[in-house]
Design an enzyme around this catalytic site. Structure first.
Site, PDB file in Angstrom:
ATOM      1  N   ASP A  42      -3.218  -6.057  -2.254  1.00  0.00           N
ATOM      2  CA  ASP A  42      -1.172  -6.546  -1.646  1.00  0.00           C
ATOM      3  C   ASP A  42      -1.588  -6.851   0.113  1.00  0.00           C
ATOM      4  O   ASP A  42      -0.903  -8.128  -0.136  1.00  0.00           O
ATOM      5  CB  ASP A  42      -0.646  -4.993  -1.173  1.00  0.00           C
ATOM      6  CG  ASP A  42      -0.370  -4.034  -2.193  1.00  0.00           C
ATOM      7  OD1 ASP A  42       0.320  -4.455  -3.589  1.00  0.00           O
ATOM      8  OD2 ASP A  42       1.049  -2.872  -2.123  1.00  0.00           O
ATOM      9  N   LYS A  69       2.001   3.856  -7.073  1.00  0.00           N
ATOM     10  CA  LYS A  69       0.654   3.903  -5.711  1.00  0.00           C
ATOM     11  C   LYS A  69      -0.433   5.345  -5.071  1.00  0.00           C
ATOM     12  O   LYS A  69      -1.666   5.514  -4.859  1.00  0.00           O
ATOM     13  CB  LYS A  69       0.814   3.022  -5.176  1.00  0.00           C
ATOM     14  CG  LYS A  69       1.034   1.523  -5.478  1.00  0.00           C
ATOM     15  CD  LYS A  69       1.361   0.400  -4.187  1.00  0.00           C
ATOM     16  CE  LYS A  69       2.661  -1.070  -5.262  1.00  0.00           C
ATOM     17  NZ  LYS A  69       2.084  -1.370  -4.180  1.00  0.00           N
TER      18      LYS A  69
END
Ligand code: ATR
Length: 308
Positions: free
Chosen positions: A112, A76
């Protein structure tokens, strides 16, 4: 369009999951259920990348005409560094879980936090948390803090083993909204829990299904919602809170809604146009207590919670 017809199309476009490992990921199941429901000529595939190949593979997907990719552990942060353009959320997060390939450029976003918040809003309707206790101060906690600050939750406690990491998060988010943030230790949880209305468990403690980051409660105030980011087999904390009759939401909901938000980015449409129920059904989310309606009437009411 059947899958056979879809796969036979010469104009089939691809979406990807890039991670290492990815073998047990539920994302292909979730995303392909939505693509099937929408009749989109797209397919979602998972790639288990050798860490040394991440950047080359991601750029190559853009060159191949892929629409986008989800990025998971351990890439990420590297995805963030690779992007030509970043959304505001991705910039704050320092990490991307969504890449879009547009006109030769890579756009990065992070869904997220917003996905987690959707899960809470849809699983526990009419809930406006006033005081949230966040356990942990890692990357997952950063996503939750961003969502809570964006939502305008007035007060947040960060409880973490390392004060240094918790203070760094406090510093980052204190300037962003009107939220007041306090850092304290995990030991204080038993005294603090009844003064909150939402607990978000973001640490990795409990992944072994044996341990808990905080003492297990003998009594849990029914109006305090527990959201835990771990999913699958329930952790001891989740089980204990559920047995005490309070609302719990595990990480499966966050997984489904970050996926739904990712698809909205790729399709350039609003969240409302995404078939999130179908995505949830594909992995059993719609059969869990907070989504199957069996907990309607339980949970927090604004009046039931007193502060100060
Ligand atoms: P993620 O990106 O999933 O959040 P992370 O950045 O490694 O992962 O963060 C893990 C979190 O779990 C941290 O809050 C970590 O606490 P520290 O900041 O003190 O390291 C927490 N954690 C991991 N193991 C722990 C343990 N045994 N006891 C308490 N907290 C723990």
């Amino acid at each position: 369009m059947s899958w056979e017809e879809r796969l036979a199309r010469a104009d089939l476009k691809t979406l990807w999951l890039l991670g290492h490992p990815v073998g047990h990921s539920l994302s292909p199941r979730i995303q392909n259920a939505a693509l099937q429901a929408l009749g989109a000529p797209w397919v979602y595939l998972a790639a288990d990348l050798d860490p040394k190949n991440f950047e080359e593979a991601a750029r190559g997907l853009g060159q191949l005409g892929a629409v986008g990719a989800n990025v998971t552990v351990p890439f990420k942060e590297r995805a963030w560094a690779l992007c030509d353009e970043l959304s505001d959320r991705a910039r704050v997060m320092g990490a991307c879980n969504v890449l879009s390939f547009v006109d030769g450029k890579i756009h990065g976003d992070n869904t997220d936090g917003v996905g987690w918040l959707r899960a809470l809003e849809l699983g526990v309707p009419d809930f406006y948390p006033r005081r949230a206790l966040v356990l942990g101060a890692g990357g997952a906690a950063r996503a939750i803090l961003l969502a809570l600050v964006e939502k305008g939750v007035p007060q947040i406690f960060i409880l973490n083993r390392s004060f240094e990491r918790a203070n760094a998060l406090k510093e980052q988010f204190s300037g962003l909204g009107a939220t007041s943030i306090t850092v304290t230790s995990l030991d204080r949880f038993p005294q603090l829990v009844s003064s909150g209305d939402l607990v978000v468990q973001t640490t990795s403690v409990g992944l072994d299904r044996l341990s808990s980051p905080v003492k297990l409660p003998l009594v849990w105030p029914k109006e305090v919602v527990l959201s835990e980011l771990i999913y699958g087999e329930p952790t001891p904390l989740l089980k204990a809170v559920r047995e005490r009759g309070a609302m719990v939401c595990d990480g499966l909901a966050m997984l489904v809604f970050q996926a739904a938000e990712s698809l909205a980015r790729w399709m350039n449409c609003s969240f409302e146009e995404i078939p999130w129920r179908v995505m949830g059904q594909a992995v059993g989310l719609m059969a869990t207590p907070i989504f199957d309606g069996s907990m309607r009437g339980c949970g927090p009411t604004v009046e039931a919670i007193a502060f100060e």
